[in-house]
Design a protein around this motif. Structure first.
Motif, short mmCIF file in Angstrom:
data_model
loop_
_atom_site.label_atom_id
_atom_site.label_comp_id
_atom_site.label_asym_id
_atom_site.label_seq_id
_atom_site.Cartn_x
_atom_site.Cartn_y
_atom_site.Cartn_z
N TYR A 144 38.75 37.62 38.90
CA TYR A 144 39.74 37.70 38.38
C TYR A 144 40.19 36.10 38.09
O TYR A 144 41.20 35.33 37.75
N ASN A 145 39.26 35.22 39.24
CA ASN A 145 39.69 33.21 39.46
C ASN A 145 39.36 33.34 38.35
O ASN A 145 40.67 32.10 37.83
N PRO A 146 37.70 33.22 37.83
CA PRO A 146 38.12 32.73 36.25
C PRO A 146 39.20 32.58 35.15
O PRO A 146 39.52 30.71 35.12
N ILE A 147 39.62 34.00 35.30
CA ILE A 147 40.56 33.95 34.25
C ILE A 147 42.48 32.99 35.08
O ILE A 147 42.74 32.48 33.41
N ASP A 148 41.91 32.97 36.07
CA ASP A 148 43.64 32.87 36.48
C ASP A 148 43.22 30.86 36.62
O ASP A 148 44.19 29.97 35.98
N GLU A 149 41.90 30.46 36.59
CA GLU A 149 41.86 29.69 36.60
C GLU A 149 42.13 28.75 35.20
O GLU A 149 42.93 27.83 34.36
N ILE A 150 41.46 29.59 33.81
CA ILE A 150 42.11 28.89 32.48
C ILE A 150 43.85 29.21 32.56
O ILE A 150 44.32 27.94 32.11
N ASN A 204 32.61 53.83 48.27
CA ASN A 204 32.12 53.13 49.78
C ASN A 204 32.53 51.94 50.26
O ASN A 204 32.29 51.40 51.57
N ALA A 205 32.67 50.93 49.26
CA ALA A 205 33.59 49.59 49.24
C ALA A 205 34.30 49.17 49.85
O ALA A 205 35.47 50.07 49.90
N SER A 206 34.29 48.68 51.24
CA SER A 206 35.40 48.33 52.01
C SER A 206 36.06 46.73 51.76
O SER A 206 37.76 46.71 52.35
N LYS A 207 36.00 46.38 51.20
CA LYS A 207 36.36 45.09 50.40
C LYS A 207 36.76 45.19 49.38
O LYS A 207 35.96 45.22 48.00
N ASP A 208 38.03 43.95 48.76
CA ASP A 208 38.00 44.29 47.88
C ASP A 208 38.47 43.15 46.65
O ASP A 208 38.16 41.95 47.59
N LYS A 209 36.92 42.86 45.60
CA LYS A 209 36.42 42.10 45.09
C LYS A 209 37.21 41.10 44.16
O LYS A 209 36.26 41.13 43.10
N LEU A 215 32.81 58.74 40.42
CA LEU A 215 34.01 58.82 40.59
C LEU A 215 34.03 57.18 41.26
O LEU A 215 32.90 56.67 42.08
N VAL A 216 35.37 55.77 41.11
CA VAL A 216 35.09 55.10 41.21
C VAL A 216 36.42 54.93 42.26
O VAL A 216 36.96 55.47 41.97
N LYS A 217 36.67 54.16 42.84
CA LYS A 217 37.28 53.79 44.14
C LYS A 217 38.38 52.13 43.05
O LYS A 217 37.79 51.44 42.54
N VAL A 218 39.23 52.27 43.91
CA VAL A 218 40.57 51.53 43.18
C VAL A 218 41.19 51.36 44.31
O VAL A 218 41.66 51.34 44.94
N HIS A 219 41.86 49.07 44.41
CA HIS A 219 42.60 49.29 45.46
C HIS A 219 43.46 49.02 45.18
O HIS A 219 44.14 48.92 43.90
N LYS A 220 44.97 48.81 46.37
CA LYS A 220 46.43 48.84 45.70
C LYS A 220 46.58 47.83 45.37
O LYS A 220 46.27 46.74 46.11
#
Length: 298
Positions: free
Chosen positions: A271-277, A261-266, A193-198
């Motif tokens: 994906y910042n490097p892809i946006d930079e491209i 248990n992750a609370s922060k969306d990372k 099981l994993v968590k995905v943010h919206k």
């Protein structure tokens, strides 16, 4: 950046083409065309030499980006799941092969085709005097070169991609392939099981997954009975790893798998490097047109 390296190569080739084609005072259209046709082989040799000079630098850029992608996903998996993964050199090797196939090997011929295209278009225009030759040369050359060089990549529908688009896409794929390959390792380390943010506007294949928030990443036949209640990425509707699907091969799904248990969306960190491209690509397009206008005196 890999794309930036190819952007610079493209601009150097464009300058070569303009310098070879630019009329000289006193030339007639006939003598101009004959002389420029005689220089085709010289242009091609210059392009081949330019690519050879940049070969090692391109390979270093690929390795640097592959290592950066690995370090980002390695840190993510370690923080979120306590799992350590090893660097996979095959991802960089694949990128080099694609760059060679779709850009490097094609550039000598695509540069020559563009060069000959400008000659034929300029020579095909009716000209009354030497001054008109200069004017027609400038306008036609600008129109022919403003889209830049084409690559060797052709879509199934016949659309040929530009050098800029292919270079940016291959650089992006280094990150996408790295993330997908290492996320796939989670299920082999006992993670079900994993968590995905919206996201505000998820792709249809991901909508049900993000609505749940918790998803199962192992096939239903391998999942624990208590985890069968969760949406499963292997169900056909989610098109896992398919174009347009959850974490699809097109790289347009940005869902990142987090620990329960992750609370922060990372997501942004990965994906910042892809946006930079793509920001660099847009910036280059604007700079390219401005520089081309300056080069041609417009």
């Amino acid at each position: 950046m890999i794309a930036e390296r190819y952007f610079n190569i493209e601009w150097t080739i464009i300058q070569l083409i303009v310098n070879y084609l630019e009329p000289i005072k006193g030339e007639t259209v006939v003598t101009w065309k004959a002389d420029r046709l005689n220089q085709v082989d010289q242009l091609t040799e210059n392009v081949i030499d330019l690519l050879a000079i940049n070969k090692n630098a391109i390979q270093r850029s690929v390795k640097t980006q592959a290592e950066r992608a690995y370090e980002l996903v390695r840190l993510h998996l370690l923080e979120e799941f306590g799992i350590e993964v090893e660097y996979d050199p095959s991802i960089a090797q694949e990128a080099v092969e694609y760059l060679n196939r779709d850009i490097t090997r094609a550039l000598p011929s695509t540069s020559e085709e563009l060069y000959l295209q400008v000659i034929e278009q300029v020579a095909g225009e009716p000209k009354k005097d030497e001054q008109e030759l200069f004017e027609v040369f400038g306008s036609i050359t600008l129109a022919s070169l403003e889209k830049g060089l084409t690559s060797g990549f052709i879509q199934s529908d016949g659309v040929v991609w530009s050098l800029k688009r292919v270079a940016a896409q291959i650089e992006k794929k280094i990150y996408i392939n790295t993330y997908n390959r290492f996320f796939e390792k989670l299920r082999f380390n006992g993670v079900e099981l994993v968590k995905v943010h919206k996201f505000v506007k998820p792709r249809p294949a991901c909508a049900h997954l993000q609505a749940s928030g918790t998803i199962c990443i192992v096939p239903r036949t391998d999942a624990s009975p208590e985890n069968l209640v969760y949406p499963n990425i292997w169900d056909e509707e989610h098109r896992y790893e398919q174009p347009g699907g959850h974490r699809g091969s097109d790289g347009n799904c940005r869902h990142v798998w987090h620990g329960l248990n992750a609370s922060k969306d990372k997501t942004n960190r990965l994906y910042n490097p892809i946006d930079e491209i793509y920001l660099a690509l847009e910036g280059y397009r604007i700079k390219f047109i401005n520089n081309l206008n300056t080069l041609l005196g417009h």
